[in-house]
Design a protein around this motif. Sequence first.
Motif, PDB file in Angstrom:
ATOM      1  N   SER A   1      44.908   6.580  12.305  1.00  0.00           N
ATOM      2  CA  SER A   1      44.776   5.211  11.813  1.00  0.00           C
ATOM      3  C   SER A   1      45.295   4.229  12.858  1.00  0.00           C
ATOM      4  CB  SER A   1      45.558   5.037  10.513  1.00  0.00           C
ATOM      5  OG  SER A   1      46.958   5.005  10.786  1.00  0.00           O
ATOM      6  N   PRO A   2      44.782   3.006  12.847  1.00  0.00           N
ATOM      7  CA  PRO A   2      45.313   1.993  13.764  1.00  0.00           C
ATOM      8  C   PRO A   2      46.825   1.812  13.621  1.00  0.00           C
ATOM      9  CG  PRO A   2      43.215   1.272  12.906  1.00  0.00           C
ATOM     10  CD  PRO A   2      43.589   2.514  12.136  1.00  0.00           C
ATOM     11  N   ALA A   3      47.335   1.910  12.408  1.00  0.00           N
ATOM     12  CA  ALA A   3      48.787   1.779  12.204  1.00  0.00           C
ATOM     13  C   ALA A   3      49.545   2.908  12.901  1.00  0.00           C
ATOM     14  CB  ALA A   3      49.108   1.763  10.707  1.00  0.00           C
ATOM     15  N   GLN A   4      49.004   4.123  12.869  1.00  0.00           N
ATOM     16  CA  GLN A   4      49.647   5.239  13.560  1.00  0.00           C
ATOM     17  C   GLN A   4      49.643   5.022  15.071  1.00  0.00           C
ATOM     18  OE1 GLN A   4      47.114   8.216  11.577  1.00  0.00           O
ATOM     19  NE2 GLN A   4      49.008   9.356  11.178  1.00  0.00           N
ATOM     20  N   VAL A   5      48.556   4.487  15.591  1.00  0.00           N
ATOM     21  CA  VAL A   5      48.483   4.205  17.027  1.00  0.00           C
ATOM     22  C   VAL A   5      49.509   3.124  17.385  1.00  0.00           C
ATOM     23  CG1 VAL A   5      47.030   3.447  18.952  1.00  0.00           C
ATOM     24  CG2 VAL A   5      46.063   4.900  17.159  1.00  0.00           C
ATOM     25  N   ALA A   6      49.643   2.109  16.540  1.00  0.00           N
ATOM     26  CA  ALA A   6      50.627   1.053  16.789  1.00  0.00           C
ATOM     27  C   ALA A   6      52.043   1.621  16.770  1.00  0.00           C
ATOM     28  CB  ALA A   6      50.483  -0.063  15.758  1.00  0.00           C
ATOM     29  N   GLU A   7      52.333   2.532  15.863  1.00  0.00           N
ATOM     30  CA  GLU A   7      53.655   3.176  15.818  1.00  0.00           C
ATOM     31  C   GLU A   7      53.898   3.984  17.094  1.00  0.00           C
ATOM     32  OE1 GLU A   7      53.869   5.470  12.206  1.00  0.00           O
ATOM     33  OE2 GLU A   7      53.494   3.701  10.973  1.00  0.00           O
ATOM     34  N   PHE A   8      52.877   4.675  17.555  1.00  0.00           N
ATOM     35  CA  PHE A   8      52.957   5.446  18.795  1.00  0.00           C
ATOM     36  C   PHE A   8      53.286   4.540  19.972  1.00  0.00           C
ATOM     37  CE2 PHE A   8      50.051   6.775  22.385  1.00  0.00           C
ATOM     38  CZ  PHE A   8      50.849   7.787  22.907  1.00  0.00           C
ATOM     39  N   VAL A   9      52.581   3.420  20.092  1.00  0.00           N
ATOM     40  CA  VAL A   9      52.810   2.477  21.190  1.00  0.00           C
ATOM     41  C   VAL A   9      54.224   1.897  21.095  1.00  0.00           C
ATOM     42  CG1 VAL A   9      52.120   0.240  22.168  1.00  0.00           C
ATOM     43  CG2 VAL A   9      50.382   1.947  21.558  1.00  0.00           C
ATOM     44  N   ALA A  10      54.644   1.534  19.891  1.00  0.00           N
ATOM     45  CA  ALA A  10      55.989   0.983  19.713  1.00  0.00           C
ATOM     46  C   ALA A  10      57.053   1.998  20.129  1.00  0.00           C
ATOM     47  CB  ALA A  10      56.201   0.559  18.265  1.00  0.00           C
ATOM     48  N   ALA A  11      56.851   3.246  19.785  1.00  0.00           N
ATOM     49  CA  ALA A  11      57.813   4.284  20.157  1.00  0.00           C
ATOM     50  C   ALA A  11      57.879   4.455  21.677  1.00  0.00           C
ATOM     51  CB  ALA A  11      57.453   5.600  19.485  1.00  0.00           C
ATOM     52  N   VAL A  12      56.727   4.460  22.323  1.00  0.00           N
ATOM     53  CA  VAL A  12      56.697   4.620  23.787  1.00  0.00           C
ATOM     54  C   VAL A  12      57.366   3.427  24.466  1.00  0.00           C
ATOM     55  CG1 VAL A  12      55.188   4.723  25.818  1.00  0.00           C
ATOM     56  CG2 VAL A  12      54.682   6.133  23.810  1.00  0.00           C
ATOM     57  N   THR A  13      57.087   2.228  23.992  1.00  0.00           N
ATOM     58  CA  THR A  13      57.604   1.036  24.666  1.00  0.00           C
ATOM     59  C   THR A  13      59.067   0.749  24.334  1.00  0.00           C
ATOM     60  OG1 THR A  13      56.710  -0.421  22.945  1.00  0.00           O
ATOM     61  CG2 THR A  13      55.331  -0.023  24.906  1.00  0.00           C
ATOM     62  N   THR A  14      59.631   1.467  23.394  1.00  0.00           N
ATOM     63  CA  THR A  14      61.063   1.327  23.115  1.00  0.00           C
ATOM     64  C   THR A  14      61.860   2.500  23.662  1.00  0.00           C
ATOM     65  OG1 THR A  14      60.799   2.300  20.909  1.00  0.00           O
ATOM     66  CG2 THR A  14      60.747  -0.131  21.081  1.00  0.00           C
ATOM     67  N   GLY A  15      61.192   3.373  24.414  1.00  0.00           N
ATOM     68  CA  GLY A  15      61.893   4.461  25.078  1.00  0.00           C
ATOM     69  C   GLY A  15      62.032   5.735  24.288  1.00  0.00           C
ATOM     70  N   ARG A  16      61.491   5.759  23.077  1.00  0.00           N
ATOM     71  CA  ARG A  16      61.506   7.007  22.306  1.00  0.00           C
ATOM     72  C   ARG A  16      60.357   7.863  22.789  1.00  0.00           C
ATOM     73  NH1 ARG A  16      60.438   5.007  16.855  1.00  0.00           N
ATOM     74  NH2 ARG A  16      59.967   3.027  17.830  1.00  0.00           N
ATOM     75  N   SER A  17      60.457   9.141  22.642  1.00  0.00           N
ATOM     76  CA  SER A  17      59.400  10.050  23.078  1.00  0.00           C
ATOM     77  C   SER A  17      58.705  10.630  21.849  1.00  0.00           C
ATOM     78  CB  SER A  17      59.987  11.169  23.941  1.00  0.00           C
ATOM     79  OG  SER A  17      58.962  12.013  24.382  1.00  0.00           O
ATOM     80  N   PRO A  18      57.722   9.928  21.303  1.00  0.00           N
ATOM     81  CA  PRO A  18      57.141  10.312  20.033  1.00  0.00           C
ATOM     82  C   PRO A  18      55.994  11.314  20.110  1.00  0.00           C
ATOM     83  CG  PRO A  18      56.093   8.351  20.779  1.00  0.00           C
ATOM     84  CD  PRO A  18      57.136   8.716  21.815  1.00  0.00           C
ATOM     85  N   ALA A  19      55.520  11.567  21.294  1.00  0.00           N
ATOM     86  CA  ALA A  19      54.234  12.230  21.375  1.00  0.00           C
ATOM     87  C   ALA A  19      54.293  13.515  22.162  1.00  0.00           C
ATOM     88  CB  ALA A  19      53.218  11.288  21.996  1.00  0.00           C
ATOM     89  N   HIS A  20      53.155  14.125  22.219  1.00  0.00           N
ATOM     90  CA  HIS A  20      52.997  15.390  22.910  1.00  0.00           C
ATOM     91  C   HIS A  20      52.901  15.162  24.424  1.00  0.00           C
ATOM     92  CE1 HIS A  20      52.225  17.368  19.073  1.00  0.00           C
ATOM     93  NE2 HIS A  20      51.594  16.260  18.757  1.00  0.00           N
ATOM     94  N   PRO A  21      53.475  16.061  25.205  1.00  0.00           N
ATOM     95  CA  PRO A  21      53.377  15.903  26.651  1.00  0.00           C
ATOM     96  C   PRO A  21      52.010  16.306  27.200  1.00  0.00           C
ATOM     97  CG  PRO A  21      54.630  17.863  26.099  1.00  0.00           C
ATOM     98  CD  PRO A  21      54.321  17.162  24.813  1.00  0.00           C
ATOM     99  N   ARG A  22      51.203  16.945  26.376  1.00  0.00           N
ATOM    100  CA  ARG A  22      49.871  17.385  26.824  1.00  0.00           C
ATOM    101  C   ARG A  22      48.807  16.794  25.913  1.00  0.00           C
ATOM    102  NH1 ARG A  22      52.208  23.090  27.575  1.00  0.00           N
ATOM    103  NH2 ARG A  22      52.805  22.965  29.754  1.00  0.00           N
ATOM    104  N   PRO A  23      47.609  16.597  26.452  1.00  0.00           N
ATOM    105  CA  PRO A  23      46.532  16.043  25.622  1.00  0.00           C
ATOM    106  C   PRO A  23      45.951  17.083  24.685  1.00  0.00           C
ATOM    107  CG  PRO A  23      45.666  16.629  27.757  1.00  0.00           C
ATOM    108  CD  PRO A  23      47.161  16.862  27.815  1.00  0.00           C
ATOM    109  N   ARG A  24      45.249  16.590  23.705  1.00  0.00           N
ATOM    110  CA  ARG A  24      44.448  17.483  22.868  1.00  0.00           C
ATOM    111  C   ARG A  24      43.238  17.874  23.703  1.00  0.00           C
ATOM    112  NH1 ARG A  24      39.901  15.893  20.455  1.00  0.00           N
ATOM    113  NH2 ARG A  24      40.252  16.942  18.498  1.00  0.00           N
TER     114      ARG A  24
END
Length: 145
Positions: free
Chosen positions: A100-123
């Motif tokens: 969802s767009p909201a999930q993508v926004a949460e992902f971007v917010a986490a990255v830009t605040t220095g949290r590591s929310p995501a996978h280090p490798r792509p799908r």
Amino acid sequence: MPILAAMDTQAGGMSAMTRGLAGYIRRVADAVGVTADGVTHEVSDTATAYLALARRSPRHPERDLMLFWSERHGWAVAVEEEHGDHPKLVAYFGEELVPSPAQVAEFVAAVTTGRSPAHPRPRFAEGDDRRDLTVKLAPYVEHFA
């Protein structure tokens, strides 16, 4: 109209997948605060999208960030490099191709605040087909205008 028939319907020379992608990317851009002039997308041999982020990463405060999507790898954030060099990847969203767009926004917010929310490798989406992608993007066709 059955979904498979709807997928093949052309409107203004654009396929349902192209219209769905355009609507989806517009919704994601709204969710992450990117204006239309900072967004591109295309459907060719690979469907892709690019959003220029106005935020920076604490790990790379001197560089602009970009949010990009491909039908093979999903969403990722990368550091824009100078002189046309390949962007330096910061984080991938994960396995979900059309979150969802909201999930993508949460992902971007986490990255830009220095949290590591995501996978280090792509799908990796070798087996996905365009019909599945069109179905996933179908709810966003209405947002394309």
